[in-house]
Write a protein that holds these residues in place. Structure first.
Motif, PDB file in Angstrom:
ATOM      1  N   LEU A 177       0.826  -1.208   0.000  1.00 17.36           N
ATOM      2  CA  LEU A 177       0.000   0.000   0.000  1.00 17.36           C
ATOM      3  C   LEU A 177       0.861   1.259   0.000  1.00 17.36           C
ATOM      4  CD1 LEU A 177      -2.945  -0.830   2.437  1.00 17.36           C
ATOM      5  CD2 LEU A 177      -3.020  -0.644  -0.058  1.00 17.36           C
ATOM      6  N   VAL A 178       1.983   1.226   0.749  1.00 10.90           N
ATOM      7  CA  VAL A 178       2.887   2.375   0.754  1.00 10.90           C
ATOM      8  C   VAL A 178       3.439   2.609  -0.645  1.00 10.90           C
ATOM      9  CG1 VAL A 178       5.109   3.227   1.612  1.00 10.90           C
ATOM     10  CG2 VAL A 178       3.506   2.135   3.188  1.00 10.90           C
ATOM     11  N   TRP A 179       3.886   1.531  -1.292  1.00 10.08           N
ATOM     12  CA  TRP A 179       4.398   1.647  -2.667  1.00 10.08           C
ATOM     13  C   TRP A 179       3.310   2.132  -3.624  1.00 10.08           C
ATOM     14  CZ3 TRP A 179       2.831  -1.012  -7.072  1.00 10.08           C
ATOM     15  CH2 TRP A 179       3.631  -0.832  -8.214  1.00 10.08           C
ATOM     16  N   LEU A 180       2.110   1.580  -3.477  1.00 10.95           N
ATOM     17  CA  LEU A 180       1.006   1.982  -4.352  1.00 10.95           C
ATOM     18  C   LEU A 180       0.673   3.451  -4.158  1.00 10.95           C
ATOM     19  CD1 LEU A 180      -1.010   0.751  -6.413  1.00 10.95           C
ATOM     20  CD2 LEU A 180      -2.587   0.417  -4.502  1.00 10.95           C
ATOM     21  N   GLY A 181       0.688   3.920  -2.908  1.00  3.86           N
ATOM     22  CA  GLY A 181       0.425   5.328  -2.644  1.00  3.86           C
ATOM     23  C   GLY A 181       1.479   6.236  -3.267  1.00  3.86           C
ATOM     24  N   GLU A 182       2.742   5.830  -3.219  1.00  4.72           N
ATOM     25  CA  GLU A 182       3.807   6.624  -3.833  1.00  4.72           C
ATOM     26  C   GLU A 182       3.655   6.666  -5.348  1.00  4.72           C
ATOM     27  OE1 GLU A 182       7.341   4.767  -2.441  1.00  4.72           O
ATOM     28  OE2 GLU A 182       7.333   5.795  -0.502  1.00  4.72           O
ATOM     29  N   GLN A 183       3.251   5.546  -5.942  1.00  3.13           N
ATOM     30  CA  GLN A 183       3.023   5.530  -7.387  1.00  3.13           C
ATOM     31  C   GLN A 183       1.855   6.426  -7.780  1.00  3.13           C
ATOM     32  OE1 GLN A 183       5.122   3.934  -9.581  1.00  3.13           O
ATOM     33  NE2 GLN A 183       6.271   3.661  -7.693  1.00  3.13           N
ATOM     34  N   MET A 184       0.802   6.447  -6.957  1.00  2.00           N
ATOM     35  CA  MET A 184      -0.341   7.309  -7.229  1.00  2.00           C
ATOM     36  C   MET A 184       0.051   8.779  -7.136  1.00  2.00           C
ATOM     37  SD  MET A 184      -3.238   5.180  -5.118  1.00  2.00           S
ATOM     38  CE  MET A 184      -4.504   6.423  -5.299  1.00  2.00           C
ATOM     39  N   THR A 185       0.915   9.111  -6.181  1.00  2.00           N
ATOM     40  CA  THR A 185       1.365  10.495  -6.052  1.00  2.00           C
ATOM     41  C   THR A 185       2.199  10.911  -7.253  1.00  2.00           C
ATOM     42  OG1 THR A 185       1.389  10.275  -3.633  1.00  2.00           O
ATOM     43  CG2 THR A 185       2.631  12.110  -4.582  1.00  2.00           C
ATOM     44  N   ALA A 186       3.067  10.004  -7.732  1.00  2.00           N
ATOM     45  CA  ALA A 186       3.983  10.327  -8.827  1.00  2.00           C
ATOM     46  C   ALA A 186       3.298  10.281 -10.189  1.00  2.00           C
ATOM     47  CB  ALA A 186       5.176   9.373  -8.808  1.00  2.00           C
ATOM     48  N   GLY A 188      -0.211   9.751 -10.698  1.00  4.15           N
ATOM     49  CA  GLY A 188      -1.636  10.082 -10.715  1.00  4.15           C
ATOM     50  C   GLY A 188      -1.895  11.510 -10.308  1.00  4.15           C
ATOM     51  N   ILE A 189      -2.996  11.714  -9.631  1.00  3.98           N
ATOM     52  CA  ILE A 189      -3.419  13.041  -9.158  1.00  3.98           C
ATOM     53  C   ILE A 189      -3.626  12.965  -7.650  1.00  3.98           C
ATOM     54  CG2 ILE A 189      -5.208  14.814  -9.287  1.00  3.98           C
ATOM     55  CD1 ILE A 189      -3.768  14.696 -11.827  1.00  3.98           C
ATOM     56  N   GLY A 190      -3.120  13.959  -6.928  1.00  2.00           N
ATOM     57  CA  GLY A 190      -3.325  14.028  -5.486  1.00  2.00           C
ATOM     58  C   GLY A 190      -2.303  13.214  -4.714  1.00  2.00           C
ATOM     59  N   ASN A 191      -2.510  13.179  -3.391  1.00  2.00           N
ATOM     60  CA  ASN A 191      -1.641  12.425  -2.493  1.00  2.00           C
ATOM     61  C   ASN A 191      -2.132  10.988  -2.410  1.00  2.00           C
ATOM     62  OD1 ASN A 191      -0.978  11.340   0.374  1.00  2.00           O
ATOM     63  ND2 ASN A 191       0.440  13.040   0.107  1.00  2.00           N
ATOM     64  N   GLY A 192      -1.276  10.041  -2.793  1.00  2.00           N
ATOM     65  CA  GLY A 192      -1.689   8.648  -2.868  1.00  2.00           C
ATOM     66  C   GLY A 192      -2.101   8.064  -1.535  1.00  2.00           C
ATOM     67  N   THR A 193      -1.351   8.368  -0.468  1.00  2.00           N
ATOM     68  CA  THR A 193      -1.675   7.853   0.858  1.00  2.00           C
ATOM     69  C   THR A 193      -3.051   8.337   1.310  1.00  2.00           C
ATOM     70  OG1 THR A 193       0.675   7.827   1.443  1.00  2.00           O
ATOM     71  CG2 THR A 193      -0.907   7.735   3.246  1.00  2.00           C
ATOM     72  N   SER A 194      -3.323   9.630   1.119  1.00  2.00           N
ATOM     73  CA  SER A 194      -4.626  10.183   1.501  1.00  2.00           C
ATOM     74  C   SER A 194      -5.752   9.561   0.686  1.00  2.00           C
ATOM     75  CB  SER A 194      -4.627  11.704   1.328  1.00  2.00           C
ATOM     76  OG  SER A 194      -3.647  12.312   2.137  1.00  2.00           O
ATOM     77  N   LEU A 195      -5.499   9.311  -0.601  1.00  2.00           N
ATOM     78  CA  LEU A 195      -6.536   8.737  -1.460  1.00  2.00           C
ATOM     79  C   LEU A 195      -6.870   7.303  -1.050  1.00  2.00           C
ATOM     80  CD1 LEU A 195      -5.481  10.101  -4.974  1.00  2.00           C
ATOM     81  CD2 LEU A 195      -7.577  10.637  -3.724  1.00  2.00           C
ATOM     82  N   ILE A 196      -5.856   6.551  -0.579  1.00  2.00           N
ATOM     83  CA  ILE A 196      -6.117   5.181  -0.132  1.00  2.00           C
ATOM     84  C   ILE A 196      -7.005   5.189   1.112  1.00  2.00           C
ATOM     85  CG2 ILE A 196      -5.028   3.138   0.874  1.00  2.00           C
ATOM     86  CD1 ILE A 196      -2.682   3.590  -1.021  1.00  2.00           C
ATOM     87  N   ILE A 197      -6.694   6.073   2.066  1.00  2.00           N
ATOM     88  CA  ILE A 197      -7.539   6.197   3.264  1.00  2.00           C
ATOM     89  C   ILE A 197      -8.930   6.677   2.871  1.00  2.00           C
ATOM     90  CG2 ILE A 197      -7.806   7.380   5.480  1.00  2.00           C
ATOM     91  CD1 ILE A 197      -4.791   7.553   5.653  1.00  2.00           C
ATOM     92  N   PHE A 198      -8.990   7.644   1.951  1.00  2.00           N
ATOM     93  CA  PHE A 198     -10.267   8.186   1.477  1.00  2.00           C
ATOM     94  C   PHE A 198     -11.129   7.087   0.852  1.00  2.00           C
ATOM     95  CE2 PHE A 198     -12.332   9.535  -2.490  1.00  2.00           C
ATOM     96  CZ  PHE A 198     -13.302  10.387  -2.005  1.00  2.00           C
ATOM     97  N   ALA A 199     -10.515   6.248   0.012  1.00  2.00           N
ATOM     98  CA  ALA A 199     -11.274   5.183  -0.648  1.00  2.00           C
ATOM     99  C   ALA A 199     -11.816   4.186   0.363  1.00  2.00           C
ATOM    100  CB  ALA A 199     -10.387   4.465  -1.669  1.00  2.00           C
ATOM    101  N   GLY A 200     -11.012   3.888   1.400  1.00  2.00           N
ATOM    102  CA  GLY A 200     -11.481   2.962   2.419  1.00  2.00           C
ATOM    103  C   GLY A 200     -12.659   3.508   3.204  1.00  2.00           C
ATOM    104  N   ILE A 201     -12.610   4.804   3.516  1.00  2.00           N
ATOM    105  CA  ILE A 201     -13.710   5.418   4.272  1.00  2.00           C
ATOM    106  C   ILE A 201     -14.971   5.494   3.421  1.00  2.00           C
ATOM    107  CG2 ILE A 201     -14.490   7.556   5.373  1.00  2.00           C
ATOM    108  CD1 ILE A 201     -11.619   8.040   6.249  1.00  2.00           C
ATOM    109  N   VAL A 202     -14.824   5.946   2.169  1.00  2.00           N
ATOM    110  CA  VAL A 202     -15.985   6.087   1.282  1.00  2.00           C
ATOM    111  C   VAL A 202     -16.633   4.730   1.013  1.00  2.00           C
ATOM    112  CG1 VAL A 202     -16.685   6.723  -1.061  1.00  2.00           C
ATOM    113  CG2 VAL A 202     -15.159   8.213   0.227  1.00  2.00           C
TER     114      VAL A 202
END
Length: 447
Positions: A177-186, A188-202
């Protein structure tokens, strides 16, 4: 016809997204990465009886494990490979950022720019591995000691092999998940770590809303309480948006100067200071700090020293001690993280370097003191705002058995991540429209 200037001012044509190939590819990458993260939240770790686990979790879902399950996107309740979520990485980030103040070596790395930042990120990953292994092993031991009301255990085969495989599996899921979040930041759009937490909450919102209405249908929740929850949630959303967009603008003036035969400068600008500079970091940090000891305590199920049971009772959701510690930790991290992201001395030096000054304030140390004065008072208001938004719903959740997904922390994270995501999408649209205007200007000049 809508002019280009009006579109650039914020009235975007959504069809532009389809024409911006880079933006479209980044959006698809984010969607694909979030799908992968949600699929992993349903892949169970080996050696677990899912039915017994569901019964055990139902007994503890009203406490600290319910909050932890919210941050992991439901992965903890299913005990999947992503059960730890991104929380060990957040805890490691807290420790490293605290150490940058106490350690001269880390403080020097922080000032080295990109190279120092990469080194600090590497230390953060090492800390994540260590914390994930410790927490994963603790969860495996806790699972072996937990039993359903029928007396059955969720673990099919107890022993050291189960503990080691569980710890390694959970650690691997967290690092992925840490690696995936870094790839999303680099990529994709937005902060990958925040988006992973956001997706889990939503992902938990539909079930939480359905549970609330089901409680109303069965009479567990009065109709007026449900109406109050809906009105309160909408009011809370509006309040969060207003406070997150609130800022104090400090006028910065630049003196006129002669460059060759021309007089340059003499303009004025403003330095925007957000009311809540720390964003969603303080509530997440506070939750992770309170969750770690409470999770360990909850695994004892009345066994062990009596003080563990006492601490668990006093630190239950809605209890005065829990609310006090939650607000105190949020306040601390509001001031701490604000000092990390906004250095008043560096800002004053940069203004002095480029000739900027604040009217009535001398450049240099006086400017730094004035900025510190303003930022401190803004942070006080921001800390009160975050404490209110996060603590008051906790009391309501404890008293009315409302799902955690409808709490202030989850709404705060969701709204902040969405606002940041939309802002970054708009920035890419700005860049794309500017490129289109430049190309049109070049074509006209050639003609």
């Amino acid at each position: 016809m809508v002019s280009a200037a009006e579109r650039l001012a914020g009235n975007f044509d959504l069809s532009v997204i389809g024409k911006a190939k880079e933006l479209k590819s980044r959006l698809w990458f984010v969607v694909g990465a979030l799908i992968v993260a949600r699929i992993g939240a349903y892949v169970p770790i080996p050696g677990i009886d899912p039915q017994v686990l569901a019964d055990i979790f139902k007994q503890h879902s009203g406490g600290v494990l319910g909050v932890f399950n919210m941050f992991s996107g439901g992965a903890l309740g299913r005990m999947t490979i992503f059960a730890l979520g991104i929380m060990p990485y957040i805890s490691s980030s807290i420790i490293i950022q605290l150490m940058t103040i106490a350690s001269p070596h880390l403080a020097a790395l922080k000032k080295e720019g990109e190279a120092g930042r990469r080194k600090i990120n590497q230390y953060t990953r090492y800390g994540t591995v260590f914390l994930a292994v410790i927490q994963g092993y603790g969860i495996s031991v806790g699972l072996e000691g937990m039993h359903a009301a029928s007396g059955a255990s969720a673990v099919l085969d107890h022993g050291l092999f189960f503990r080691i495989t569980t710890a390694m599996t959970l650690m691997g899921g967290t690092m992925f998940l840490v690696w995936l979040g870094e790839q999303m930041t680099a990529r994709g759009i937005g902060n990958g770590t925040s988006l992973i937490i956001f997706a889990g909450i939503v992902a938990g919102f539909p079930a939480a809303i359905a549970k609330t209405f089901e409680q109303g249908r069965t009479g567990a929740l009065p109709t007026q309480v449900i109406i109050g929850i809906i009105v309160g949630a909408l009011a809370l959303v509006a309040f969060i948006v207003f406070m997150e967009r609130a800022q104090r603008r400090i006028i910065v003036q630049y003196p006129k100067r002669q460059v060759g035969m021309k007089i340059m400068g003499g303009d004025s600008s403003h330095l925007p200071l957000k009311l809540n500079m720390s964003g969603v970091i303080p509530p997440i940090f506070a939750s992770s700090i309170l969750l770690f000891p409470l999770t360990i305590a909850s695994f004892n199920q009345g066994k062990g020293p009596s003080w563990i049971t006492t601490v668990t009772a006093y630190l239950g959701h809605g209890q005065p001690l829990y609310i006090f510690l939650y607000m105190a930790i949020i306040t601390f991290f509001c001031f701490f993280y604000t000092s990390v992201v906004f250095n008043t001395t560096d800002t004053a030096d940069n203004l002095k370097k480029y000739g900027g000054f604040i009217a009535g304030i001398r450049p240099g140390k006086n400017t730094a003191d004035y900025l510190d004065y303003v930022v401190t008072r803004l942070t006080v208001i921001g800390a009160i705002y975050l404490s209110f938004v996060c603590a008051v719903p906790e009391v309501l959740i404890a008293n009315y058995n409302i799902p955690f997904y409808l709490g202030g922390t989850s709404l705060l994270i969701t709204i902040n991540v969405l606002m940041d995501f939309v802002q970054q999408v708009q920035s890419h649209l700005f860049a794309h429209q500017y490129e289109g205007l430049i190309k049109k200007a070049k074509l006209k000049s050639k003609r």
